[in-house]
Structure formats: C-alpha cells, structure tokens
Write an enzyme that holds these catalytic residues in place. Structure first.
Site, PDB file in Angstrom:
ATOM      1  N   ARG A  38      -1.942  -0.978  -5.099  1.00  0.00           N
ATOM      2  CA  ARG A  38      -1.316  -2.142  -5.283  1.00  0.00           C
ATOM      3  C   ARG A  38      -1.950  -3.468  -4.888  1.00  0.00           C
ATOM      4  NH1 ARG A  38       3.636  -3.406  -6.842  1.00  0.00           N
ATOM      5  NH2 ARG A  38       4.220  -5.015  -5.248  1.00  0.00           N
TER       6      ARG A  38
ATOM      7  N   ILE B 280      14.101   0.467   1.728  1.00  0.00           N
ATOM      8  CA  ILE B 280      12.999  -0.471   1.178  1.00  0.00           C
ATOM      9  C   ILE B 280      12.510   0.000  -0.401  1.00  0.00           C
ATOM     10  CG2 ILE B 280      10.693  -1.690   1.531  1.00  0.00           C
ATOM     11  CD1 ILE B 280      12.623  -2.291   3.830  1.00  0.00           C
TER      12      ILE B 280
ATOM     13  N   ASP C 297       7.176   3.243   6.244  1.00  0.00           N
ATOM     14  CA  ASP C 297       5.723   3.857   6.180  1.00  0.00           C
ATOM     15  C   ASP C 297       5.940   5.169   7.234  1.00  0.00           C
ATOM     16  OD1 ASP C 297       4.744   2.423   4.333  1.00  0.00           O
ATOM     17  OD2 ASP C 297       3.329   1.301   5.430  1.00  0.00           O
TER      18      ASP C 297
ATOM     19  N   ARG D 270       8.155  -1.218  -7.854  1.00  0.00           N
ATOM     20  CA  ARG D 270       7.434  -2.297  -6.967  1.00  0.00           C
ATOM     21  C   ARG D 270       7.072  -3.249  -8.113  1.00  0.00           C
ATOM     22  NH1 ARG D 270       3.471   1.157  -2.906  1.00  0.00           N
ATOM     23  NH2 ARG D 270       3.713  -0.647  -1.633  1.00  0.00           N
TER      24      ARG D 270
ATOM     25  N   LYS E 224      13.972 -12.040  -1.240  1.00  0.00           N
ATOM     26  CA  LYS E 224      13.846 -10.906  -0.607  1.00  0.00           C
ATOM     27  C   LYS E 224      12.541 -10.857   0.323  1.00  0.00           C
ATOM     28  CE  LYS E 224      14.162  -5.882  -1.482  1.00  0.00           C
ATOM     29  NZ  LYS E 224      13.958  -4.882  -2.473  1.00  0.00           N
TER      30      LYS E 224
ATOM     31  N   LYS F  34      -5.211  -0.238   8.018  1.00  0.00           N
ATOM     32  CA  LYS F  34      -5.487  -0.563   6.572  1.00  0.00           C
ATOM     33  C   LYS F  34      -4.711  -1.753   5.998  1.00  0.00           C
ATOM     34  CE  LYS F  34      -3.074   1.926   3.593  1.00  0.00           C
ATOM     35  NZ  LYS F  34      -2.382   0.960   2.514  1.00  0.00           N
ATOM     36  N   ASN F  35      -3.723  -1.961   6.387  1.00  0.00           N
ATOM     37  CA  ASN F  35      -2.773  -2.941   5.752  1.00  0.00           C
ATOM     38  C   ASN F  35      -3.144  -4.332   6.458  1.00  0.00           C
ATOM     39  OD1 ASN F  35      -1.647  -0.967   4.255  1.00  0.00           O
ATOM     40  ND2 ASN F  35       0.580  -1.239   5.359  1.00  0.00           N
TER      41      ASN F  35
ATOM     42  N   SER G 180       9.231  -9.716   1.643  1.00  0.00           N
ATOM     43  CA  SER G 180       8.044  -8.858   0.928  1.00  0.00           C
ATOM     44  C   SER G 180       6.764  -9.073   1.634  1.00  0.00           C
ATOM     45  CB  SER G 180       8.124  -9.194  -0.504  1.00  0.00           C
ATOM     46  OG  SER G 180       6.619  -9.030  -1.164  1.00  0.00           O
ATOM     47  N   VAL G 181       6.210  -8.105   1.951  1.00  0.00           N
ATOM     48  CA  VAL G 181       4.928  -8.015   2.854  1.00  0.00           C
ATOM     49  C   VAL G 181       3.887  -8.663   1.929  1.00  0.00           C
ATOM     50  CG1 VAL G 181       2.951  -6.751   3.724  1.00  0.00           C
ATOM     51  CG2 VAL G 181       5.400  -6.164   4.207  1.00  0.00           C
TER      52      VAL G 181
ATOM     53  N   ARG H 154      -6.436   8.011   1.032  1.00  0.00           N
ATOM     54  CA  ARG H 154      -6.213   6.546   1.018  1.00  0.00           C
ATOM     55  C   ARG H 154      -5.942   5.496   2.238  1.00  0.00           C
ATOM     56  NH1 ARG H 154      -1.535   5.084  -2.405  1.00  0.00           N
ATOM     57  NH2 ARG H 154      -2.462   3.034  -1.432  1.00  0.00           N
TER      58      ARG H 154
ATOM     59  N   CYS I  46       4.620   2.837  -8.943  1.00  0.00           N
ATOM     60  CA  CYS I  46       4.238   3.981  -8.384  1.00  0.00           C
ATOM     61  C   CYS I  46       5.235   4.890  -8.088  1.00  0.00           C
ATOM     62  CB  CYS I  46       3.249   3.697  -7.110  1.00  0.00           C
ATOM     63  SG  CYS I  46       3.995   3.102  -5.759  1.00  0.00           S
TER      64      CYS I  46
END
Ligand code: UD1
Length: 420
Positions: free
Chosen positions: A93, A330, A308, A122, A162, A22-23, A164-165, A400, A117
């Site tokens: 997001r 995180i 996760d 976030r 920082k 998914k990501n 961040s993905v 999701r 969320c």
C-alpha cells in the site's frame, strides 16, 4: 513457498539488535523523489516491502547504488518517469506515497490504486483530498490515478477528517516543495513521521515545524540538498520481541530504540507483570511467572496502543490468568489471526470489533497459515510457547516487514527453522 518449523516451548534469553524501521524507511524512500542531488539512506531493513519500494523508485528512473556498508544511494537520472505500475503498488500500500512527491516535483503522475487488503478496505480518499487542496487534479480510470498539477502545488490549510498515517505523510511530502505555507491539522504523529520523516526532510533543507499535538506547518522550499541519513529503529519489531520475551517467561535485552518511543506498550507489559529496565537506547525485559489479564485494550493512533501490535498482544493474553478484551479501532477486519490461534488451543470469541480472550490456554503445536504481516508474527510468538512442532505457512507475509526474524530468534534460544 517458505514455511517456519518451530519446536516449542522455548524460553527466550539473550540480546536482540533491532533493524531499521520499515514504516519510517518507506516515506523516506518516497521522499528521495523530491531531490536533484544523490541521497544516502543508512539502516534500511532488508525486508520485502523496502525492496519493493526501491524497485518502484528504480522503475521511475532513479539509480540505486549500494555502497560497501550496504547503505543505499539514490541518484536521479536526467529523465524521470511519472508512472507507478500496478505490479509494484499492488503488493504494498505504501506505494501510494510516491504520488505526493511526483505531483509536487514533476507536476504529473499516473499511480496505480493500491486496492484493498485482508485487514480492511484501506481507501486513499484522504490522500487524494489533501493533495487536491494543494492543487492536484485527478481522475481514476482502469485502476489508476491520473493526476496533474500544471501550475504546481500551492500551500493550503488542510484538516484531515480522520487521522491517517499515509495521508499525513503524502501531504507533508507534497507540501515540502509547494509554493508558500501549508498547515496540516489532525495529523498522525507516529514517530516515523513526527521524528524520522521530519528530521530527514529538515536536514535536507525543508522547513517543517510541528505545533501543538497534531498540527504541522510546512513552509515550501525551492529545492532539497543531497544528504546522508540513518533511519530510526523499528518500534513494532521492538514491541514484538518484548511480547516474545514476556510470553516465554524469558529475559532479553533489546538494543537500538529509545524506550520513550514505546512507553505505552512498556506500561502495558508492566501491568501484565513484566519487569522492565529502560536504558538510553535499549530495554531489558523479563517475563513474569504469571501473566496478568487486561480488562480492555483498545488500539489507537500514536501515542495510543498500536494496531500493529494487536495480534502479538492477543497471543500473549491467551496465556494470561483470566479474561481480556481487545478492541480493534483502526482496521475493520484485523482479526484473521484468531482462527489460527484457536488451532493452537486459544479460546477467543469475536463480537464486532472486540476479541474476548478467555486466557489460561495451553498451546499445542499445529500447522498454521499466515494471513498478513502482523498476524504471522503473532503465530510465531504463540508457536514459541506451544508444546511440540508448529508449522507456519505462507511466511512471505512476515518477510514483508521482519528482517531475518528466524536468525534473531534462534540466537536467543528459539528452535526455529525456515523450510524452503
Ligand atoms: C500505516 C502503517 C500500518 C499501520 C497503520 C495504522 C505504514 C507503511 N503502514 O498504514 O503499519 O497499521 O498506519 O497505524 O506506515 N483511511 C481511509 N482513507 C484514507 C486513508 C486511511 O479511510 O485515505 C482509513 C484506513 O482504512 C484505516 C485508518 O484510516 O481504517 C488508518 O489508516 P492509515 O493510518 O492511513 O494507515 P496506513 O497509512 O495505510
């Protein structure tokens, strides 16, 4: 609202085939905005977040066609809208990932702010700052980011304050078609970015080169060429099934992922007592009779232990032979599963961002409530080894990100039913 009914305890045994990540799919789908020619994406997981991203791309004016093998082809129409609506971005997001490509290719975008969320505030300040350094101007009004780059984006040197993905992905997407060279430092190096998004864009003609541990150099190109690309397997899904196998003292072969990608998680599971055999693209994992505790487990950016998988590992450590501590580094509020695990019999206390897990818990089935995607799957894992019936409500959170999880679990021996 759909619910799961699980009758435990169950022992997991058999073979599980992983779905596409998914990501990895989300930024790759956002990247299709950068193309003039059609792009074919294979192995997209059939989960809610991906359907939302496809709807978002469709709402911009792209045509999405499914071919016979269920792959998606994204085709650009003549006129593209540059408006990402609240109704689509609010539920996911990753909707913010369309901002970088829209501003880069179309020089303007109006994108809904994704909002907070349950797991934390976030914000998107790192996304906006990085795009600003590439030449984007923006103002925020009525929950929307009104952005433009009249003269187009220009390469720059950007150091993220920082890791961040999402911000790393948005900056890479924007820099791909920017004029000149961009250097991004202190980047997220999750495999979804450093392997899959990079391979996808480079295959289409982008010039992206990773240097050192967390830097990437992007030489802007004028256009990308239409390609066909298959998304990598989901490493979080893989980690989830590994935990399910270990907690149930079962044995599963998980197909589709190179074990090196989740070596941190596999090392931890070995420490807990699991027996693991690695193959080129699959893992054979067997749970121990006694699960060992872990003194301190900290979530970290890749290649550390992923946030996760924090909730699934917490369920597992409830069954360990002593006290474990998990520190969430995180997200500030990613312990919503704790109260629900306690309903099954877990003994967990929270001190700031640490969860102290007593271990040796005997779970008994109960009615539970999902609160977010990964929290819900932790409840499923716990219910698998709980005695009697558990009902898990609000599984739309789980839908999701996990494709047909009940079918996959049923196939390996879990008594699980979806109640509609
Ligand atoms: C992505 C993943 C999510 C995972 C997370 C961390 C996707 C679709 N989602 O989310 O599954 O849990 O990485 O591995 O890939 N932050 C800011 N400002 C920003 C951006 C982030 O303060 O502009 C903070 C966040 O609140 C958080 C931390 O930075 O505390 C890391 O977030 P980030 O890596 O950006 O997570 P996402 O990309 O949202």
């Amino acid at each position: 609202m759909d619910r799961f009914l699980i009758n435990g305890p169950c022992k997991i045994k058999g073979v599980i085939n992983l779905s596409g990540s998914k990501n990895a799919s989300l930024p790759i789908l956002a990247a299709t905005i950068l193309f003039e020619e059609p792009v074919e994406i294979k192995n997209l997981p059939n989960v809610k977040d991906i359907r939302t991203m496809l709807d978002l791309i469709k709402s911009l004016g792209f045509i999405i066609k499914k071919n016979k093998t269920n792959n998606s082809i994204i085709i650009k129409k003549k006129i593209i809208k540059t408006f990402a609506s609240y109704s689509l971005v609010k539920t996911m997001r990753a909707g913010i990932l369309v901002l970088g490509p829209l501003i880069s290719k179309y020089r303007k975008a109006t994108t809904s702010l994704p909002g907070g969320c349950l797991i934390g505030a976030r914000p998107v300040n790192f996304h906006l700052d990085a795009l600003g350094k590439l030449g984007m101007k923006h103002r925020i009004k009525k929950g929307y980011i009104f952005a433009n780059a009249e003269k187009g984006l220009k390469g720059s040197i950007i150091k993220f304050p920082k890791i961040s993905v999402g911000a790393t992905e948005n900056a890479i997407l924007a820099a791909t078609l920017a004029e000149g060279k961009t250097i991004l430092k202190n980047c997220a190096i999750e495999p979804e970015i450093r392997i899959d998004l990079t391979n996808f864009l480079n295959k289409a003609g982008a010039k992206i080169k990773w240097k050192g541990k967390r830097s990437v150099e992007i030489e802007g190109v004028k256009k990308l060429n239409g390609i066909s690309y298959s998304v990598m397997a989901d490493r979080i899904e893989c980690g989830t099934f590994c935990v399910a196998a270990v907690i149930s003292k079962g044995e599963v072969k998980i197909n589709g992922l190179n074990p090196k990608i989740i070596s941190t998680e596999l090392k931890l599971l070995k420490k807990i007592g699991a027996k693991i055999k690695n193959f080129e693209n699959s893992i054979l994992i067997k749970g121990p009779k006694k699960i060992k505790s872990i003194k301190l487990l900290k979530t970290k950016e890749y290649d550390g232990f992923p946030t996760d998988l924090q909730a699934p590992f917490m369920a597992l450590l409830c069954k360990a032979n002593g006290k474990s501590v998990i520190q969430e580094r995180i997200f500030e509020n990613r312990f919503t599963h704790v109260g629900e695990l306690k309903r099954l019999g877990a003994k967990i206390s929270i001190i700031k961002n640490k969860a102290i897990i007593k271990g040796n818990s005997n779970f008994e089935g109960a009615e539970l409530m999902s609160s977010d995607l990964r929290a819900s799957v932790a409840l499923v894992i716990a219910a698998i080894v709980a005695k009697g019936n558990s009902i898990i409500n609000r599984i739309y959170h789980l839908d999701r990100g996990y494709e047909k999880i009940e079918n996959k679990l049923r196939k390996v021996g879990v008594n699980i039913k979806r109640l509609s």
